[in-house]
Design a protein around this motif. Structure first.
Motif, PDB file in Angstrom:
ATOM      1  N   GLN A   1      11.979   2.732  -5.957  1.00  9.54           N
ATOM      2  CA  GLN A   1      10.613   2.854  -5.441  1.00  9.54           C
ATOM      3  C   GLN A   1      10.022   4.195  -5.807  1.00  9.54           C
ATOM      4  O   GLN A   1       8.857   4.314  -6.203  1.00  9.54           O
ATOM      5  CB  GLN A   1      10.616   2.695  -3.920  1.00  9.54           C
ATOM      6  CG  GLN A   1      10.783   1.262  -3.474  1.00  9.54           C
ATOM      7  CD  GLN A   1      10.784   1.140  -1.959  1.00  9.54           C
ATOM      8  OE1 GLN A   1      11.291   2.027  -1.268  1.00  9.54           O
ATOM      9  NE2 GLN A   1      10.233   0.064  -1.443  1.00  9.54           N
ATOM     10  N   SER A   2      10.847   5.215  -5.652  1.00 10.46           N
ATOM     11  CA  SER A   2      10.381   6.555  -5.975  1.00 10.46           C
ATOM     12  C   SER A   2       9.993   6.644  -7.445  1.00 10.46           C
ATOM     13  O   SER A   2       8.947   7.195  -7.799  1.00 10.46           O
ATOM     14  CB  SER A   2      11.476   7.572  -5.636  1.00 10.46           C
ATOM     15  OG  SER A   2      11.084   8.848  -6.052  1.00 10.46           O
TER      16      SER A   2
ATOM     17  N   THR B   1       6.838   4.686  -8.162  1.00 11.58           N
ATOM     18  CA  THR B   1       5.690   5.425  -7.628  1.00 11.58           C
ATOM     19  C   THR B   1       5.294   6.557  -8.567  1.00 11.58           C
ATOM     20  O   THR B   1       4.118   6.787  -8.845  1.00 11.58           O
ATOM     21  CB  THR B   1       6.038   5.996  -6.244  1.00 11.58           C
ATOM     22  OG1 THR B   1       6.424   4.918  -5.400  1.00 11.58           O
ATOM     23  CG2 THR B   1       4.847   6.688  -5.634  1.00 11.58           C
TER      24      THR B   1
ATOM     25  N   ASP C   1       2.132   6.333  -2.358  1.00 12.92           N
ATOM     26  CA  ASP C   1       3.108   5.249  -2.297  1.00 12.92           C
ATOM     27  C   ASP C   1       2.463   3.891  -2.085  1.00 12.92           C
ATOM     28  O   ASP C   1       3.120   2.934  -1.739  1.00 12.92           O
ATOM     29  CB  ASP C   1       4.137   5.529  -1.199  1.00 12.92           C
ATOM     30  CG  ASP C   1       3.486   5.679   0.156  1.00 12.92           C
ATOM     31  OD1 ASP C   1       2.263   5.439   0.267  1.00 12.92           O
ATOM     32  OD2 ASP C   1       4.188   6.040   1.111  1.00 12.92           O
TER      33      ASP C   1
END
Length: 289
Positions: A30-31, A34, A137
């Motif tokens: 996810q990081s 993003t 995010d």
DNA sequence: TGTATTTGACCTTT
DNA sequence: AAAGGTCAAATACA
């Protein structure tokens, strides 16, 4: 029999650790997504294709969020022990205690006591990740507090979902700049910890009224040392706050950059560098460089 | 003037 | 008692 219990507990424990590492990997993914989005979207022209790309990024993040939720649920089940029932009972008692003092005075005004009942959150209910763009995010957050944390240079900011009141979404997150974040590559890194799952339905902006589309508005405030934007511009860092865009210094006006609609996936102007806060732009450009 | 952010106070947990 | 989390009045800004 005992052996069987031992085995099942071992299995439960190994499965829990599997879940944890899987969750870590998802959080890392996810990081990365993003960060990738933060780089890719501003570089695209505002046309249909860029909308599609934004949509795809959002879908990827939604998928991983769902996977994360599933894993959390499984982990909660697999790590649940018989004596957890006691904990549950204890929690129920506590809730009862809380609700019993949640009373109003004669004028119907909620008392200070009822307002300030809150449990310390549990870390195992959370997912943390490291990112140079902590607010970018895809969700809409409203800041509700900031606190200096012991043995850290930078204060921690507390955010909750914008749609908490409208939709009862209980998701919250904390953002804290890492002390050692100014490494060799000068990338400012932030630790973001997410608590709870989003139950709101807004994230593509479809359900949000236009007026709701903006929530994260930060400003530089010379007499205050807080806000996320000043987390990276804490009093010590203030002098270093220069715009990296074209290497021009930030003038008085651009120092008060406002992020309008920055989480609106289909509004491509949302990803334009000038719509970012100074610190975000800073992080973004450093990261992108 | 409405809305978002800041910040000190208050509360719970450790 | 210290630390962390939340609230809400004060403040800033568009």
């Amino acid at each position: 029999m005992k052996h069987q219990q031992y085995n099942s507990r071992c299995l439960a424990q190994s499965s829990a650790s599997d879940h944890r590492s899987a969750m870590k990997e998802i959080a890392r993914g996810q990081s990365l997504v993003t960060q990738l989005r933060a780089i890719v979207l501003p570089a695209l022209q505002a046309d249909e294709r860029s909308e599609l790309v934004a949509h795809m990024f959002q879908n990827i993040l939604d998928c991983s969020s769902k996977a994360m939720a599933e894993l959390q649920m499984h982990q909660a089940r697999s790590t649940r022990r018989p004596d957890d029932d006691d904990v549950l009972v204890d929690d129920m008692k506590r809730m009862k205690k809380i609700s019993s003092v949640d009373c109003k005075n004669e004028e119907g005004v909620t008392t200070a006591k009822s307002r300030h009942q809150h449990k310390r959150r549990r870390f195992d209910d959370s997912v943390s990740l490291e990112t140079p763009v902590p607010l970018y995010d895809g969700r809409q957050w409203k800041k509700y507090g900031q606190k200096h944390i012991n043995n850290t240079k930078h204060s921690r900011s507390y955010y909750r979902c914008t749609y908490r009141q409208e939709q009862g979404c209980q998701a919250t997150k904390t953002v804290q700049q890492q002390d050692d974040s100014s490494g060799a590559d000068h990338t400012l890194m932030y630790t973001v910890v997410y608590y709870g799952q989003h139950t709101c339905k807004d994230n593509d902006g479809a359900n949000a009224s236009p007026d709701d589309s903006e929530t994260h508005t930060t400003r530089s405030n010379s007499d205050s040392q807080s806000s996320i934007s000043s987390t990276c511009t804490d009093p010590c860092d203030n002098q270093n706050q220069t715009s990296l865009h074209d290497n021009k210094p930030i003038d008085d006006k651009s120092e008060k950059l406002v992020t309008k609609d920055m989480y609106e996936p289909f509004d491509m102007t949302a990803f334009a560098p000038f719509d970012l806060d100074g610190w975000e732009l800073d992080a973004l450009l450093r990261f992108g460089a």
